[in-house]
Structure formats: structure tokens, C-alpha cells
Design a protein around this motif. Structure first.
Motif: not given
Length: 203
Positions: A22-23, A28-36, A51-57
Motif C-alpha cells: 500500500e506504499r 499519494q497522500h504526501l503528494l497531496r500535502l500543500d506547501p505549508l 516525496l516520491e523517494h521518501y515514500a519508497t524508503t
């Protein structure tokens, strides 16, 4: 005991552990976060590639993720890191909740789950870091009676979790059983179109 179902907050959502398969939900959750929110979560501005790299690790020997899931979409997540160094008996907690799902008690429910998981794995001390202006995280730290220390540019909360008990072990076991059941149902549903097509052609 922290209930996985969030009926008191939202009739559609639940708190449960996320698994490696379910990674992408977490990413996708991280990518939806606004800049703040990204800056509050990571302490600095970050782009989609980061964020994409962070999610994979994140999903590995050293970490685990609990999430608030609504209609199959992750709207909030809590990460426990440091499981690869249990000798130190310390871990790091981090949280993110999407705009529109805040002030619903999701952060507190996620943190309760994380504390239970930490206790059951021999982690006696949890650290959480946030920017001084992150009022939500400061309220969360106060709720769980964290000792807060001011750093040069951030705040660090220190929480003593206590040791495992039969109650906390059973609590997490029930949560894992529910998480596995949800994952199995999701996989089964994803295979339904393939099965229907195979039947239509007599396979």
C-alpha cells in the motif's frame, strides 16, 4: 484501547496500519500535502520528487506507518522510525494530515496507535520534532504530556512510552488482523474485473 474505526470522527474512516503493498497510497497522500503542510512535516520546503523517494524508503525494517484511511484514500499518516536500532530503545514519530481533515482528532488517534506499536517493540522513548509555529503538533505534544525542548530552529518533544503489556499486545494484534482483512479485501476486489472477463470468455 484506541479503536481503529473512527466512527466518532467520520463514519467512513478508519485508523489502521499500512503495508508495503500500500506504499502508493502513502505516497499519494504526501503528494497531496500543500506547501505549508509539507514544510511543517519535513521542516523545509520539499518537491514531489523528494516525496516520491521518501515514500519508497519509508516501508522497511526500520519503519512502519499507520494511516487514517477514508474511502480507500489515505488522508493522514503517522510514521514510526528507529525499529532497526532497538538497542537504543528510542524511536522517532512524524505526522501529516491533509487540509480538510484536521481538527477531527485524527492526529491524536494516530499518535495513540504509534505509542502502542512503540511500546510493544521495546521503544521506551519517542521523539517528535516540529517547527515552533506548528500549533497542531504543539497541541498534540501537550496532549500526550511530552517534554518539549526548544532547539535553534525547531522544537523537540520527548515522550516516555512505557513497556508492553498484554493489553497493548492484544490491541495491536487486533488492529493488524483488521488491517490484513482490509488489504485482502482490496486485493480481491481489484481482481474481480479479471475474473469476470475470464468467465465471459470461458477461461
Amino acid at each position: 484501547m484506541v479503536r481503529s474505526t473512527m466512527a466518532g470522527l467520520s463514519g467512513k474512516g478508519e485508523i489502521r496500519r499500512l503495508w508495503l503493498s500500500e506504499r502508493d497510497l502513502f505516497m499519494q497522500h504526501l503528494l497531496r500535502l500543500d506547501p505549508l503542510t509539507r514544510r511543517q512535516r519535513f521542516g523545509t520546503a520539499v518537491n514531489d520528487g523528494f516525496l516520491e523517494h521518501y515514500a519508497t524508503t519509508t516501508f522497511g525494517v526500520g519503519g512502519m506507518v499507520y494511516a487514517y484511511v477514508e474511502d480507500g484514500v489515505v488522508r493522514g499518516a503517522a510514521e514510526l522510525r528507529g525499529l532497526d536500532d532497538l538497542v537504543a530503545q528510542t524511536g522517532e514519530a512524524a505526522f501529516s494530515v491533509e487540509d480538510g481533515w484536521r481538527r477531527m482528532g485524527i492526529g491524536g488517534a494516530l499518535f495513540s496507535r504509534l505509542i502502542t506499536a512503540a511500546r510493544n517493540r521495546g521503544i521506551r522513548t519517542l521523539y517528535m520534532t516540529c517547527l515552533p509555529q506548528n500549533a497542531a503538533m504543539r497541541r498534540l505534544a501537550a496532549k500526550f504530556e511530552a517534554d518539549v525542548v526548544s532547539g535553534y530552529s525547531d522544537l523537540e518533544g520527548v515522550i516516555a512510552t512505557g513497556g508492553p503489556t498484554p493489553f497493548t499486545v492484544l490491541d495491536e494484534a487486533l488492529d493488524h488482523a483488521q488491517s490484513f482483512a482490509t488489504l485482502a479485501l482490496t486485493i480481491q476486489r481489484s481482481l474481480w474485473p479479471t475474473r469476470l472477463l475470464a468467465r465471459a470468455f470461458g477461461a
